[in-house]
Motif scaffolding. Structure first.
Motif, PDB file in Angstrom:
ATOM      1  N   ALA A 183       0.942  -0.717  -0.184  1.00  0.00           N
ATOM      2  CA  ALA A 183      -0.329  -0.285  -0.068  1.00  0.00           C
ATOM      3  C   ALA A 183       1.421   1.344  -0.195  1.00  0.00           C
ATOM      4  O   ALA A 183       0.948   2.224  -1.169  1.00  0.00           O
ATOM      5  CB  ALA A 183      -0.812   0.351   1.325  1.00  0.00           C
ATOM      6  N   TYR A 184       1.882   1.436   0.663  1.00  0.00           N
ATOM      7  CA  TYR A 184       2.609   3.028   0.944  1.00  0.00           C
ATOM      8  C   TYR A 184       3.766   2.357   1.663  1.00  0.00           C
ATOM      9  O   TYR A 184       3.850   1.003   2.040  1.00  0.00           O
ATOM     10  CB  TYR A 184       1.962   4.062   1.395  1.00  0.00           C
ATOM     11  CG  TYR A 184       1.677   3.541   3.407  1.00  0.00           C
ATOM     12  CD1 TYR A 184       1.974   4.216   3.909  1.00  0.00           C
ATOM     13  CD2 TYR A 184       0.897   2.044   3.862  1.00  0.00           C
ATOM     14  CE1 TYR A 184       1.112   5.177   5.582  1.00  0.00           C
ATOM     15  CE2 TYR A 184       0.934   2.523   4.973  1.00  0.00           C
ATOM     16  CZ  TYR A 184       1.182   3.859   5.504  1.00  0.00           C
ATOM     17  OH  TYR A 184       0.729   4.205   7.287  1.00  0.00           O
ATOM     18  N   SER A 216      -3.407   1.197  -3.847  1.00  0.00           N
ATOM     19  CA  SER A 216      -4.182   1.877  -2.669  1.00  0.00           C
ATOM     20  C   SER A 216      -4.270   1.185  -1.523  1.00  0.00           C
ATOM     21  O   SER A 216      -4.292   0.396  -1.234  1.00  0.00           O
ATOM     22  CB  SER A 216      -4.970   3.472  -2.501  1.00  0.00           C
ATOM     23  OG  SER A 216      -5.685   1.919  -3.478  1.00  0.00           O
ATOM     24  N   GLN A 217      -4.058   1.837  -0.212  1.00  0.00           N
ATOM     25  CA  GLN A 217      -4.206   1.388   0.857  1.00  0.00           C
ATOM     26  C   GLN A 217      -5.791   0.561   0.635  1.00  0.00           C
ATOM     27  O   GLN A 217      -6.598  -0.147   1.297  1.00  0.00           O
ATOM     28  CB  GLN A 217      -4.302   1.851   2.353  1.00  0.00           C
ATOM     29  CG  GLN A 217      -3.082   2.441   2.389  1.00  0.00           C
ATOM     30  CD  GLN A 217      -2.771   3.237   4.034  1.00  0.00           C
ATOM     31  OE1 GLN A 217      -3.544   2.977   5.074  1.00  0.00           O
ATOM     32  NE2 GLN A 217      -2.536   4.604   4.157  1.00  0.00           N
ATOM     33  N   THR A 218      -6.477   1.728   0.295  1.00  0.00           N
ATOM     34  CA  THR A 218      -8.993   0.909   0.342  1.00  0.00           C
ATOM     35  C   THR A 218      -8.466   0.018  -1.032  1.00  0.00           C
ATOM     36  O   THR A 218      -7.614  -0.092  -2.303  1.00  0.00           O
ATOM     37  CB  THR A 218      -9.404   2.160  -0.312  1.00  0.00           C
ATOM     38  OG1 THR A 218      -8.865   3.057  -1.756  1.00  0.00           O
ATOM     39  CG2 THR A 218      -8.955   3.548   0.942  1.00  0.00           C
ATOM     40  N   VAL A 238      -6.768  -2.251  -6.299  1.00  0.00           N
ATOM     41  CA  VAL A 238      -6.417  -3.513  -6.473  1.00  0.00           C
ATOM     42  C   VAL A 238      -7.238  -4.033  -7.136  1.00  0.00           C
ATOM     43  O   VAL A 238      -6.740  -5.258  -7.856  1.00  0.00           O
ATOM     44  CB  VAL A 238      -7.196  -4.106  -4.937  1.00  0.00           C
ATOM     45  CG1 VAL A 238      -6.638  -4.839  -4.118  1.00  0.00           C
ATOM     46  CG2 VAL A 238      -6.578  -2.977  -3.510  1.00  0.00           C
ATOM     47  N   SER A 267      -1.041  -5.282   3.642  1.00  0.00           N
ATOM     48  CA  SER A 267      -1.793  -4.102   4.977  1.00  0.00           C
ATOM     49  C   SER A 267      -2.537  -3.235   3.538  1.00  0.00           C
ATOM     50  O   SER A 267      -3.033  -1.683   3.117  1.00  0.00           O
ATOM     51  CB  SER A 267      -0.626  -2.886   4.912  1.00  0.00           C
ATOM     52  OG  SER A 267      -0.407  -3.275   6.053  1.00  0.00           O
ATOM     53  N   VAL A 268      -3.274  -4.500   2.303  1.00  0.00           N
ATOM     54  CA  VAL A 268      -4.259  -3.775   1.492  1.00  0.00           C
ATOM     55  C   VAL A 268      -5.771  -4.115   1.819  1.00  0.00           C
ATOM     56  O   VAL A 268      -5.451  -5.586   2.181  1.00  0.00           O
ATOM     57  CB  VAL A 268      -3.475  -4.268  -0.164  1.00  0.00           C
ATOM     58  CG1 VAL A 268      -4.341  -3.504  -0.420  1.00  0.00           C
ATOM     59  CG2 VAL A 268      -2.014  -3.108  -0.151  1.00  0.00           C
TER      60      VAL A 268
END
Length: 344
Positions: free
Chosen positions: A71-72, A102-104, A108, A127-128
């Motif tokens: 994610a980051y 992205s995390q959200t 994805v 963490s995705v």
């Protein structure tokens, strides 16, 4: 004019071994003597031979590639954990392709579609957020997925996380033992299971002692939003917390900077600060942060073990939710039960 491509047969002839021996040398995990490997690699270097990994994957049905979705990387926890994950997978003969998302759940689905095009043997999502569509697509493709530092409440998906609920509860119990009067919490991204569980454990610990949160703000796991959250939470001198639990160290550093350098408050004399992760800067004297340690080595070991088990026997009924307890590391950013800062 391009030179003719060197073949494995030519390498075998030069090394004085069979063609199958050449294949074994360049197949991760295959059994071959050290002497044979040295002869083959020398012959390959002399001739400029490189094995066609993709062609072998088409024949064997195994690419030996793992897709790693991240994610980051701003948070120190992830570069360290991803390095450990990559090294562990490579030691098992797998190559790692890293994809950013992205995390959200937003992009994805697109990222996973791209990963599946590479015929990967498995996917690790760090963490995705994972949509149900992605889970179904991977299952239909026979590609196992393991979630790292995140879980989803659905059947057939294996996850490896810290015991975030227990960690949050430990923080509450510790701050209560230090006789803090007003306790605040700065949340991460509220769609993350890590955030939800850390806050739920923290609140449960307070509730068990007949207490509740006195202040709450959201930092979304981002530095600038964490700074804004701290500015708002501590703006009123008459109602500011004397302790704050921040959902991860990455945000806690930003919060500490605001408390000290913008508001002129002392840590821990005026405000105790606790984080979560125990990333390297947490132990630096500049921060000396009390925090809950995520045991990255154990998390990586369990992730690799779970992924390789599922690659070897792709059966969604074997999916597991693995949680690993993490200790509270007490340092100088908090007032301990005796009333003064505690080093640890």
């Amino acid at each position: 004019m391009m030179a003719d491509k060197v073949t494995s047969l030519q390498v075998a002839q030069r090394a004085g071994v069979s063609q199958s021996a050449v294949s074994r040398v360049f197949t991760p995990g295959a059994s071959v003597s050290k002497k044979t490997a040295e002869k083959v690699r020398q012959a390959a270097d002399d001739l400029g031979y490189r094995p066609n990994v993709l062609a072998r994957a088409m024949v064997s049905g195994k690419s030996r590639i793992i897709g790693l979705v991240v994610a980051y990387l701003e948070n120190y926890f992830y570069p360290e954990a991803l390095e450990k994950l990559s090294n562990a997978l490579q030691s098992q003969g797998y190559h790692v392709l890293v994809f950013m998302a992205s995390q959200t759940a937003g992009n994805v689905d697109n990222v996973v579609g791209e990963i599946l095009d590479y015929q990967v043997d498995g996917i690790v999502m760090a963490s995705v957020a994972m949509s149900s569509d992605v889970a179904v697509r991977c299952e239909q493709a026979g590609v196992p997925v393991v979630l790292f530092n995140r879980y989803e409440d659905r059947e057939g998906v294996t996850s490896v996380t810290s015991d975030n609920f227990a960690g949050g509860r430990k923080v509450a119990e510790y701050l209560l033992a230090g006789d803090h009067r007003r306790i605040g919490y700065i949340a991460g991204w509220e769609g993350a299971s890590t955030q939800r569980d850390r806050e739920a454990g923290f609140v449960a610990g307070l509730t068990a002692a007949g207490r509740s949160l006195d202040a709450r703000a959201v930092g979304n796991f981002k530095l600038e939003q964490a700074r804004d959250a701290a500015r708002g939470m501590f703006a009123d001198p008459d109602n500011r917390p004397d302790a704050v639990f921040v959902a991860n160290d990455h945000m806690a550093f930003a919060v500490m900077d605001v408390i000290r350098f913008e508001l002129g408050l002392r840590i821990p004399q005026d405000v105790s600060v606790v984080g979560y992760d125990d990333v390297p800067p947490a132990s630096w004297l500049a921060y000396n942060l009390t925090t809950v340690r995520q045991r990255a080595n154990l998390m990586v070991d369990e992730t690799v073990k779970a992924l390789l088990t599922r690659i070897g026997n792709f059966d969604t009924t074997r999916a597991r939710k693995i949680t690993i307890d993490g200790p509270l590391i007490v340092r100088g950013s908090t007032r301990g039960p005796a009333g003064g800062p505690q080093q640890g």
